[in-house]
Design a protein around this motif. Structure first.
Motif, PDB file in Angstrom:
ATOM      1  N   ASN A 118       0.785  -1.185   0.015  1.00 14.12           N
ATOM      2  CA  ASN A 118      -0.158  -0.015  -0.075  1.00 14.12           C
ATOM      3  C   ASN A 118       0.909   1.279  -0.031  1.00 14.12           C
ATOM      4  O   ASN A 118       0.717   2.122  -0.633  1.00 14.12           O
ATOM      5  CB  ASN A 118      -0.771   0.197   1.215  1.00 14.12           C
ATOM      6  CG  ASN A 118      -1.947  -0.968   1.335  1.00 14.12           C
ATOM      7  OD1 ASN A 118      -1.878  -2.011   2.191  1.00 14.12           O
ATOM      8  ND2 ASN A 118      -2.787  -1.319   0.275  1.00 14.12           N
TER       9      ASN A 118
ATOM     10  N   PHE B 230       2.714   1.741  -3.459  1.00 14.16           N
ATOM     11  CA  PHE B 230       1.857   1.941  -4.328  1.00 14.16           C
ATOM     12  C   PHE B 230       1.553   3.680  -4.247  1.00 14.16           C
ATOM     13  O   PHE B 230       1.649   4.460  -5.212  1.00 14.16           O
ATOM     14  CB  PHE B 230       0.679   1.285  -4.396  1.00 14.16           C
ATOM     15  CG  PHE B 230      -0.477   1.682  -5.128  1.00 14.16           C
ATOM     16  CD1 PHE B 230      -0.551   1.553  -6.655  1.00 14.16           C
ATOM     17  CD2 PHE B 230      -1.419   2.588  -4.887  1.00 14.16           C
ATOM     18  CE1 PHE B 230      -1.327   1.976  -7.531  1.00 14.16           C
ATOM     19  CE2 PHE B 230      -2.640   3.050  -5.653  1.00 14.16           C
ATOM     20  CZ  PHE B 230      -2.376   2.749  -7.140  1.00 14.16           C
TER      21      PHE B 230
ATOM     22  N   VAL C  50       5.442  -0.806  -9.699  1.00 15.21           N
ATOM     23  CA  VAL C  50       4.546  -1.096  -8.805  1.00 15.21           C
ATOM     24  C   VAL C  50       3.529  -2.014  -9.421  1.00 15.21           C
ATOM     25  O   VAL C  50       3.161  -2.857  -8.552  1.00 15.21           O
ATOM     26  CB  VAL C  50       4.200   0.056  -7.990  1.00 15.21           C
ATOM     27  CG1 VAL C  50       2.980  -0.135  -7.201  1.00 15.21           C
ATOM     28  CG2 VAL C  50       5.385   0.947  -7.144  1.00 15.21           C
ATOM     29  N   LEU C  51       3.146  -1.654 -10.495  1.00 13.31           N
ATOM     30  CA  LEU C  51       1.920  -2.269 -10.846  1.00 13.31           C
ATOM     31  C   LEU C  51       2.174  -3.782 -11.442  1.00 13.31           C
ATOM     32  O   LEU C  51       1.290  -4.706 -11.156  1.00 13.31           O
ATOM     33  CB  LEU C  51       1.305  -1.448 -12.193  1.00 13.31           C
ATOM     34  CG  LEU C  51       0.733  -0.095 -11.874  1.00 13.31           C
ATOM     35  CD1 LEU C  51       0.394   0.612 -13.067  1.00 13.31           C
ATOM     36  CD2 LEU C  51      -0.725  -0.284 -10.838  1.00 13.31           C
TER      37      LEU C  51
ATOM     38  N   ILE D 271       2.175  -5.610  -8.323  1.00 11.47           N
ATOM     39  CA  ILE D 271       1.095  -5.888  -7.966  1.00 11.47           C
ATOM     40  C   ILE D 271       0.128  -6.952  -8.725  1.00 11.47           C
ATOM     41  O   ILE D 271      -0.420  -8.042  -8.068  1.00 11.47           O
ATOM     42  CB  ILE D 271       0.064  -4.648  -8.018  1.00 11.47           C
ATOM     43  CG1 ILE D 271       0.424  -3.562  -6.869  1.00 11.47           C
ATOM     44  CG2 ILE D 271      -1.480  -5.138  -7.733  1.00 11.47           C
ATOM     45  CD1 ILE D 271      -0.356  -2.372  -7.034  1.00 11.47           C
TER      46      ILE D 271
ATOM     47  N   LEU E  74      -5.421  -1.528  -4.996  1.00  8.97           N
ATOM     48  CA  LEU E  74      -5.574  -0.360  -6.056  1.00  8.97           C
ATOM     49  C   LEU E  74      -6.679   0.399  -5.409  1.00  8.97           C
ATOM     50  O   LEU E  74      -6.781   1.803  -5.682  1.00  8.97           O
ATOM     51  CB  LEU E  74      -6.107  -0.780  -7.406  1.00  8.97           C
ATOM     52  CG  LEU E  74      -4.746  -1.499  -8.157  1.00  8.97           C
ATOM     53  CD1 LEU E  74      -5.347  -1.810  -9.533  1.00  8.97           C
ATOM     54  CD2 LEU E  74      -3.711  -0.582  -8.208  1.00  8.97           C
TER      55      LEU E  74
ATOM     56  N   SER F 276      -3.416   2.844   0.626  1.00  3.37           N
ATOM     57  CA  SER F 276      -2.869   3.110  -0.585  1.00  3.37           C
ATOM     58  C   SER F 276      -2.879   4.565  -1.131  1.00  3.37           C
ATOM     59  O   SER F 276      -2.038   5.159  -1.275  1.00  3.37           O
ATOM     60  CB  SER F 276      -3.453   2.037  -1.734  1.00  3.37           C
ATOM     61  OG  SER F 276      -3.384   0.786  -1.568  1.00  3.37           O
TER      62      SER F 276
END
Length: 283
Positions: free
Chosen positions: A29, A32, A188-189, A192, A201, A206
């Motif tokens: 979290n 992100f 980061v994506l 995830i 998300l 976050s």
């Protein structure tokens, strides 16, 4: 104004771990939110400054930003495991040691005999300083502490790549701020996606962590401006005072406890780390 520019990066980077640790969320979290917050600020800066950058430099800067995520994720995990006041001196010391070696091996620094002598002295100061801040009273390191330190050593590679790539580029400064933040968000994506945590998300923690991205951006922008106005050496050394602020802040504001002996060792360790940074940079 020059003095303010020198102090702002240290203050912002020193506050960053405290702001992150106060967010009631997981490291994913926090990282992100930090990446998204940095991207928002970088877009604003780009629209105002309109710096030019080549496609090659953009890609390299984005790659550097992706590696920064590795290093920062290691730090964020360590905050939860061993606390900010122990993580930051260890992490900062490891970065300084690694950066010094990269400067010598790749960029040909410390060319003179005096530079080599002072450089070695500086690294020894850093190693002793890190060791003192990591020491606990009358007991062997726990498995948790050992695993966390090993993780910090490995993830510090991310910070070293992040710091090294811009030094090999023709573009620098504010021009690479946007592509670096783009690389951060992409990394980061991807993390995830591969860890199958899409819920991150939409979790409140976050988006609360956007503040960390804003603080990091203030530190980065003012550091770039400080390098321009005060020179690399002065800007870098003063910025390392952030480790003092974050370590003391961890004990005062996050109530991370240390025995009197551990506190003494931490203070001595911080002095040695800052001294090592000065010696390896100035001399």
């Amino acid at each position: 104004m020059n003095i303010v520019l020198m102090l702002l990066p240290a203050i912002a980077w020193g506050i960053l771990p405290l702001a992150v640790a106060r967010v009631n969320g997981k490291p994913i979290n926090q990282i992100f939110g930090t990446a998204i917050g940095t991207l928002i600020v970088s877009i604003v800066v780009f629209l105002i400054m309109r710096p030019s950058i080549s496609i090659t430099s953009f890609i390299l800067a984005a790659l550097a930003g992706g590696f920064w995520i590795i290093g920062q994720l290691g730090q964020y995990n360590a905050y939860r495991s061993i606390g900010v006041s122990q993580t930051m001196p260890i992490s900062t010391g490891l970065q300084l040691i690694g950066t010094a070696f990269i400067g010598v091996l790749i960029f040909g620094e410390w060319a003179s005999t005096n530079a080599k002598i002072f450089g070695i002295i500086g690294i020894l100061l850093l190693i002793v300083g890190v060791s003192l801040t990591a020491k606990k009273d009358n007991k062997a390191p726990s498995n948790n502490q050992t695993r966390t330190v090993i993780m910090l050593v490995l993830t510090t590679i991310g910070f070293l790549v992040y710091n090294s790539i811009p030094r090999a580029m023709t573009s620098s400064g504010l021009a690479i701020f946007l592509p670096e933040s783009v690389g951060m968000v992409i990394a980061v994506l991807l993390y995830i996606i591969f860890t199958r945590q899409p819920q991150v998300l939409k979790e409140k923690a976050s988006w609360q962590s956007l503040l960390a991205g804003f603080i990091f951006s203030i530190a980065s922008i003012t550091y770039i401006l400080s390098v321009r106005d005060n020179g690399v050496n002065s800007a870098f050394v003063i910025s390392q005072l952030s480790v003092v602020l974050s370590t003391v802040g961890g004990m005062v504001f996050l109530h991370e406890s240390k025995t009197r002996h551990e506190l003494l060792l931490t203070i001595i360790g911080l002095i040695l780390i800052v001294s090592g940074a000065i010696v390896t940079t100035i001399f």
